[in-house]
Design an enzyme around this catalytic site. Structure first.
Site, PDB file in Angstrom:
ATOM      1  N   ARG A  23       0.838  -1.112  -0.152  1.00 40.12           N
ATOM      2  CA  ARG A  23       0.063   0.066   0.066  1.00 40.12           C
ATOM      3  C   ARG A  23       0.672   1.335   0.124  1.00 40.12           C
ATOM      4  NH1 ARG A  23      -3.822  -1.815   4.851  1.00 40.12           N
ATOM      5  NH2 ARG A  23      -1.676  -2.806   5.257  1.00 40.12           N
ATOM      6  N   ASP A  69      -0.655 -14.358  -0.149  1.00 38.98           N
ATOM      7  CA  ASP A  69      -0.770 -14.065   1.287  1.00 38.98           C
ATOM      8  C   ASP A  69      -0.547 -15.403   1.842  1.00 38.98           C
ATOM      9  OD1 ASP A  69      -1.566 -11.872   3.235  1.00 38.98           O
ATOM     10  OD2 ASP A  69      -2.315 -13.380   4.128  1.00 38.98           O
TER      11      ASP A  69
END
Ligand code: 1CP
Length: 346
Positions: A23, A69
């Site tokens: 991010r 992930d």
């Protein structure tokens, strides 16, 4: 980068950063918005490959890490994972042996193939000199989300479950070892050059439980991967392991140990350096600050650990507030400045 695993200390040291895709990068946020949800991004090989490559284009790191992930494994096994904006992952907690018995490794294969396709695409577009890292969560850390249903500060629900129902807990660990082998095997076949096992919550355990819940399943996972792919290096990241780190290095059979932010350089030097490849361990918050304080610490790390086989990294993942230009500053400094300054005794 891979030559550190032959016992060569490289100067400057190779470098990549945990959560280097994420991010803090505007181009990540743009691709993420296109994908929809976070798991939609993980399961879209074209977009996942794109975000894997973004930090390589920007900074020329020595390694790319697959964008995926650790919670893809429970999701693939049938325990559906949701990512709640601003809160993190949510799973319906496993409460009994019957829940573990429902997890399906056969059913997970389709999802694992999607991730392998991402690896294949990244490998095709990656410069040949850039290593590609595949990864999974360690069984203990993944289990803390499967039993707790979300992240927690002390992993209390999982520790209590493991004490109360050791049979159920062992069945879950065995399932996670087998699923992780299958997941990592797919990544290596698709082109991953090395692997990292993230044990982010290894630090909350007493000695005997560290042996049983961290070392033993990691050792089983490493042994099976070494059997299938003897030349593929494996980095273990037992975050918070502290005094257990040296034993972790010897007993699990990993080729490198990722050191977290809190591990003292003197301890790393005395117990790990020269015996295994060391990776770490700049404080991600110093990267948010940047400037001279960051550089001073980078110099200490490189001067202390860089004389032996070493990979420069953070002690945990990049945080979203990190200014992208500080990452550029860090990369420049590790490549050009740190050993020069260290050589002057600075
Ligand atoms: O909205 C978003 O974009 C979500 C942020 C995010 C990202 C960028 C999550 C959610 N996961 C990831 C990617 C990710 N996760 C990678 C990609 C490769 C890279 O490093 O660039 C990797 C290796 C992971 C590994 C991971 N996921 C770990 C282990 C490392 C660590 O940070 O300790 C853990 C614990 C997770 C679970 C997870 N995924 C995401 C979040 C917010 C969390 C933590 C949940 C919590 O306990 O609070």
């Amino acid at each position: 980068m891979l030559s550190v695993f032959d016992g060569t200390a490289l100067s400057p040291p190779p470098l990549w950063l945990m959560r280097q895709a994420g991010r803090y990068l505007p181009e990540y946020r743009a691709t993420r918005a296109k994908a929809g949800g976070f798991l939609d991004l993980c399961y879209n090989p074209s977009l996942a490959a794109e975000v894997t490559l973004q930090p390589i284009r920007r900074y020329g790191f020595d390694a790319a890490i697959l964008f995926s992930d650790i919670l893809v494994v429970p999701d693939a096994l049938g325990q559906k994972v949701r990512f709640v904006e601003g809160e993190g992952p949510r799973l319906t907690p496993l409460t009994a042996g019957a829940d573990v018995a429902k997890l399906s490794i056969g059913g997970a294969q389709k999802t694992f193939e999607i991730v392998a396709e991402t690896v294949q695409r990244v490998r095709q577009d990656l410069p040949p000199e850039t290593a590609l890292i595949g990864f999974c969560g360690a069984p203990w850390t993944v289990a803390t989300y499967m039993i707790g249903g979300q992240g927690s500060s002390d992993q209390g629900p999982t520790r209590r479950m493991a004490y109360r129902d050791p049979v159920m807990f062992q069945a879950l660990m065995d399932t996670l070892v087998e699923a992780s082998v299958s997941y990592l095997d797919g990544q290596v076949r698709a082109g991953a050059d090395l692997l990292q096992i993230f044990d982010s919550w290894a630090g909350s355990l007493p000695e005997d439980e560290f042996d049983a819940w961290v070392i033993a399943p990691t050792k089983a996972l490493v042994a099976e991967m070494k059997c299938r792919h003897p030349t593929v290096p494996i980095i273990g990241f037992p975050r918070g392991a502290g005094a257990h780190a040296a034993r972790f290095a010897v007993e699990t059979g990993v080729d490198a140990v990722g050191c977290d932010t809190a591990m003292p350089l003197s301890q790393i030097r005395a117990t790990l350096s020269g015996r295994t490849v060391v990776q770490g361990n700049l404080d991600p918050l110093l990267l948010v600050e940047g400037g001279v304080r960051m550089k001073k610490r980078v110099m200490e790390i490189v001067a202390t650990l860089g004389v032996n086989p070493f990979i420069f990294n953070l002690g945990h993942g990049i945080v979203p507030e990190t200014p992208p230009e500080h990452v550029a500053e860090l990369v420049r400094f590790v490549r050009d400045g740190a050993q020069h300054e260290a050589g002057r005794g600075g």
